[in-house]
Design an enzyme around this catalytic site. Structure first.
Site, PDB file in Angstrom:
ATOM      1  N   CYS A  35      -3.017 -20.639  20.738  1.00  0.00           N
ATOM      2  CA  CYS A  35      -4.629 -20.611  20.744  1.00  0.00           C
ATOM      3  C   CYS A  35      -5.154 -19.934  21.400  1.00  0.00           C
ATOM      4  CB  CYS A  35      -4.475 -21.609  21.644  1.00  0.00           C
ATOM      5  SG  CYS A  35      -6.045 -22.410  21.429  1.00  0.00           S
ATOM      6  N   GLY A  36      -6.815 -19.244  21.865  1.00  0.00           N
ATOM      7  CA  GLY A  36      -6.892 -18.553  22.474  1.00  0.00           C
ATOM      8  C   GLY A  36      -6.095 -18.853  24.214  1.00  0.00           C
TER       9      GLY A  36
END
Length: 158
Positions: A35-36
């Site tokens: 995930c970012g």
């Protein structure tokens, strides 16, 4: 019901009673390795290192519900976090946080603090802060970086 009435499974698939964390300040986080927001692991570990000896615990619950950003087995996720971010806080088996298969703990947390985002968890790295008495004190969005939570954590540890 209280948070201490719930049981969760650790990455060895052993059932752990949250009652074991009674008297501690808890930060419960649904995480993902792809995930970012994954770099937040670094900030989470800094908080854990700084406050663990004062009664602070982070409980990490990987979740693959959001764009399948937590692929892999529990062992693979644990290895990734340990090798890339040096995490030492407890990690549990992968769970669902929304829907019919949502972990009962997360159903409880969402009811306790629906937040501005409504009751459903919107994304990875949503955080819940629990005081020493087991009360859900705050819910933080995925965009809230761990360092933003430090003041609240420190206040609960006093």
């Amino acid at each position: 019901m209280s948070i201490y009435d719930y049981k969760v499974k650790n990455i060895q698939n052993k059932e752990i009673a949250l009652e074991n964390f009674k008297g501690k300040v808890l930060l419960i986080v649904n995480t993902a390795t792809g995930c970012g927001f994954t770099p937040q692991y670094e900030g989470l570990q800094k908080l854990y290192t700084k406050y663990q000896n004062q009664g602070f615990e982070i409980l990490d619950f990987p979740c693959n519900q959001f764009a399948k950003q937590a692929p892999g087995s529990d062992a693979e996720i644990n290895s990734f976090c340990t090798l890339n971010y040096g995490t030492t806080f407890p990690r549990f088996t992968k769970i669902d946080v929304n829907g019919k298969n949502a972990a009962p703990l997360y159903t409880f947390l969402k009811k306790a603090k629906g937040g501005l985002m409504g009751t459903n968890i919107k994304w990875n790295f949503t955080k819940f802060l629990i005081n020493r008495e087991g009360n859900v004190i705050a819910r933080y969005s995925p965009t809230d970086k761990p360092e933003k939570l430090e003041k609240d954590i420190a206040a609960l540890l006093k």
